[in-house]
Enzyme design. Structure first.
Site, PDB file in Angstrom:
ATOM      1  N   ASP A   1       0.216 -13.191  -4.616  1.00 49.67           N
ATOM      2  CA  ASP A   1       1.380 -14.044  -4.523  1.00 49.67           C
ATOM      3  C   ASP A   1       3.059 -13.537  -5.333  1.00 49.67           C
ATOM      4  OD1 ASP A   1      -0.774 -15.965  -4.871  1.00 49.67           O
ATOM      5  OD2 ASP A   1       0.137 -16.339  -7.389  1.00 49.67           O
TER       6      ASP A   1
ATOM      7  N   ASP B   1      -6.957 -22.277  -0.549  1.00 49.23           N
ATOM      8  CA  ASP B   1      -7.202 -21.035  -1.515  1.00 49.23           C
ATOM      9  C   ASP B   1      -8.451 -20.282  -1.740  1.00 49.23           C
ATOM     10  OD1 ASP B   1      -5.417 -19.467  -2.845  1.00 49.23           O
ATOM     11  OD2 ASP B   1      -4.909 -20.608  -4.607  1.00 49.23           O
TER      12      ASP B   1
HETATM   13  C1  GLA Z   1      -2.909 -18.486  -5.638  1.00 51.88           C
HETATM   14  C2  GLA Z   1      -1.904 -19.007  -5.111  1.00 51.88           C
HETATM   15  C3  GLA Z   1      -0.844 -19.617  -5.455  1.00 51.88           C
HETATM   16  C4  GLA Z   1      -1.093 -21.229  -5.995  1.00 51.88           C
HETATM   17  C5  GLA Z   1      -2.133 -20.320  -6.896  1.00 51.88           C
HETATM   18  C6  GLA Z   1      -1.922 -22.352  -7.410  1.00 51.88           C
HETATM   19  O1  GLA Z   1      -2.432 -17.915  -7.015  1.00 51.88           O
HETATM   20  O2  GLA Z   1      -1.964 -17.959  -4.314  1.00 51.88           O
HETATM   21  O3  GLA Z   1       0.248 -19.639  -3.860  1.00 51.88           O
HETATM   22  O4  GLA Z   1      -1.567 -22.092  -4.751  1.00 51.88           O
HETATM   23  O5  GLA Z   1      -3.226 -20.085  -6.718  1.00 51.88           O
HETATM   24  O6  GLA Z   1      -2.838 -22.270  -8.586  1.00 51.88           O
END
Ligand code: GLA
Length: 413
Positions: A213, A158
């Site tokens: 997301d 990430d």
């Molecule tokens: C980010 C990623 C998500 C998830 C969260 C976890 O937002 O894009 O897919 O992995 O972190 O905290």
């Protein structure tokens, strides 16, 4: 005299080579080849469980992956997302949260492997993960070694808390660390498309997020204040212009599936799943496999739709036409087959009259042209399983609101 020069030069070069092998010069910044030749299929904890992960639940998901038929349908990776972490020890090695993972990651990986599945884990290029757990910044080599020792097969990496880092360099650092740890790992680049990972990610990772997301709705934007998450249609819109970057071993990732999490109707779930298949997107389920209904399981395990996604040509679908909220998508498939998907974005059913013989579709990415001039195709509806005839006659149908009609065309019955 000349001989001693030659000797000196020889030893100098030898020393230089030895030195550079012990340094970054010998690092391999390219991903493991031969992995993810079709879009990865699996499950991830985040969309349903967020930070509530523990070894019991993960083991149960592994069991359910097998007993539900998901494994038989092609789902392989069981991926633990954020919040599995405990602390680093005095030497800097990371350990899982001892309360949530009392048996340790190696035991969990062994269990998952014993089911014929693979285990994925999550970290972050920055100082902390998005959930505030220890990130890998400065500990890349140690983390990669630890993952290899545990038997990890997939890493989602990430991009939170990465001030001062450049994405390409940061992802190359973890790639090199995974390479020197030696265990083949699929690398999922999760930097949300911010720094156009499709332009540099192909040699570095196996998939890259193209957007922020996903949110569990079909057509909405969720505003969290400092950031937003996106419904299925909003994510779909953001894939425009990216299809030429995808192919075997390197995929655009429009984020994990929300099928079965409650925010989508059954029609919307089918549409979401089908569009991800058409996009050659990773199919990473995000629901609770232990409790899913038969209807949801039937969506996630539709083999003919999965076959579009897993087609060995690895060509991402093309949005060919948009008329009155109905999108026509096409995806070239192996053996000269084609998938056609009609997506109804609107809240009203839409009438469809598609005259195959009037269409000549030139796909410059696949270097293939669709036309019925050299013969008709037979086709079937991949959700009802019904043969719908051949392309000699126009396709007339009604596509329900927020739903799809998807067919596979082939030359013979
Ligand atoms: C980010 C990623 C998500 C998830 C969260 C976890 O937002 O894009 O897919 O992995 O972190 O905290």
């Amino acid at each position: 005299m000349r001989t001693s020069y030659i000797f000196t030069a020889f030893f100098f070069l030898l020393a230089l080579q030895t030195y550079s092998q012990g340094n970054n010069y010998s690092q391999n910044y390219t991903k493991f080849e031969g992995l993810a030749l079709t879009p990865p299929m699996g499950w991830n904890s985040w969309n349903k469980f967020a930070c509530n992960v523990d070894e019991r639940m993960i083991r149960q998901q592994a069991d359910a992956m097998v007993s539900s038929g998901m494994k038989a349908a092609g789902y392989t990776y069981l991926n633990i997302d954020d919040c599995w972490h405990g602390d680093r020890d005095s030497l800097g090695f990371i350990h899982p949260d001892p309360k949530r993972f009392p048996s340790g990651m190696k035991a969990l990986a062994d269990y998952v492997h014993s089911k014929g599945l693979k285990l994925g884990i999550y970290s972050d290029a920055g100082s902390q993960t998005c959930g505030g757990r220890p990130g890998s910044r400065g500990f890349e080599a140690q983390d990669a070694k630890m993952y290899a020792a545990w038997g990890i097969d997939y890493l989602k990496y990430d991009w939170c808390n990465t001030e001062g880092l450049k994405a390409e360099g940061a992802y190359k650092t973890i790639t090199a660390a995974l390479r020197s740890a030696g265990r083949p790992v699929v690398l999922s680049i999760c930097e949300w498309g911010t720094d156009a990972p499709w332009t540099w990610g192909q040699t570095v990772g196996h998939l890259w997020r193209t957007t922020g997301d996903i949110y569990d709705c079909f057509d909405c934007i969720k505003d969290h204040g400092t950031w937003k998450s996106w419904g299925v249609l909003q994510i779909l819109e953001k894939q425009e212009g990216l299809r030429q970057y995808a192919g075997p071993g390197h995929w655009n990732d429009p984020d994990m599936l929300e099928v079965g999490n409650g925010g989508l109707s059954l029609n919307e779930s089918r549409a979401h799943f089908t569009m991800w298949a058409m996009l050659a997107a990773p199919l990473i389920a995000g629901n609770d496999l232990r409790t899913m209904s038969k209807e949801i399981r039937d969506v996630l395990t539709n083999r003919e739709v999965i076959a579009l996604n897993q087609d060995s040509l690895g060509i991402q679908g093309l949005r060919y036409r948009v008329v009155d909220s109905v999108e026509t998508w096409v995806k070239p498939l192996r053996n000269g087959d084609w998938a056609f998907c009609f997506l109804n974005r609107s809240l009203a059913p839409k009438r469809l009259d598609f005259n195959w013989s009037a269409e000549v579709i030139v796909d410059t990415v696949a270097r293939r042209t669709f036309s019925t001039a050299s013969g008709n195709y037979y086709f079937r509806d991949l959700w009802t399983g019904k043969e719908l005839g051949h392309t000699g006659k126009p396709l007339s149908a009604t596509v329900p609101a927020h739903d799809v009609l998807v067919v596979r065309l082939r030359k013979t019955l």
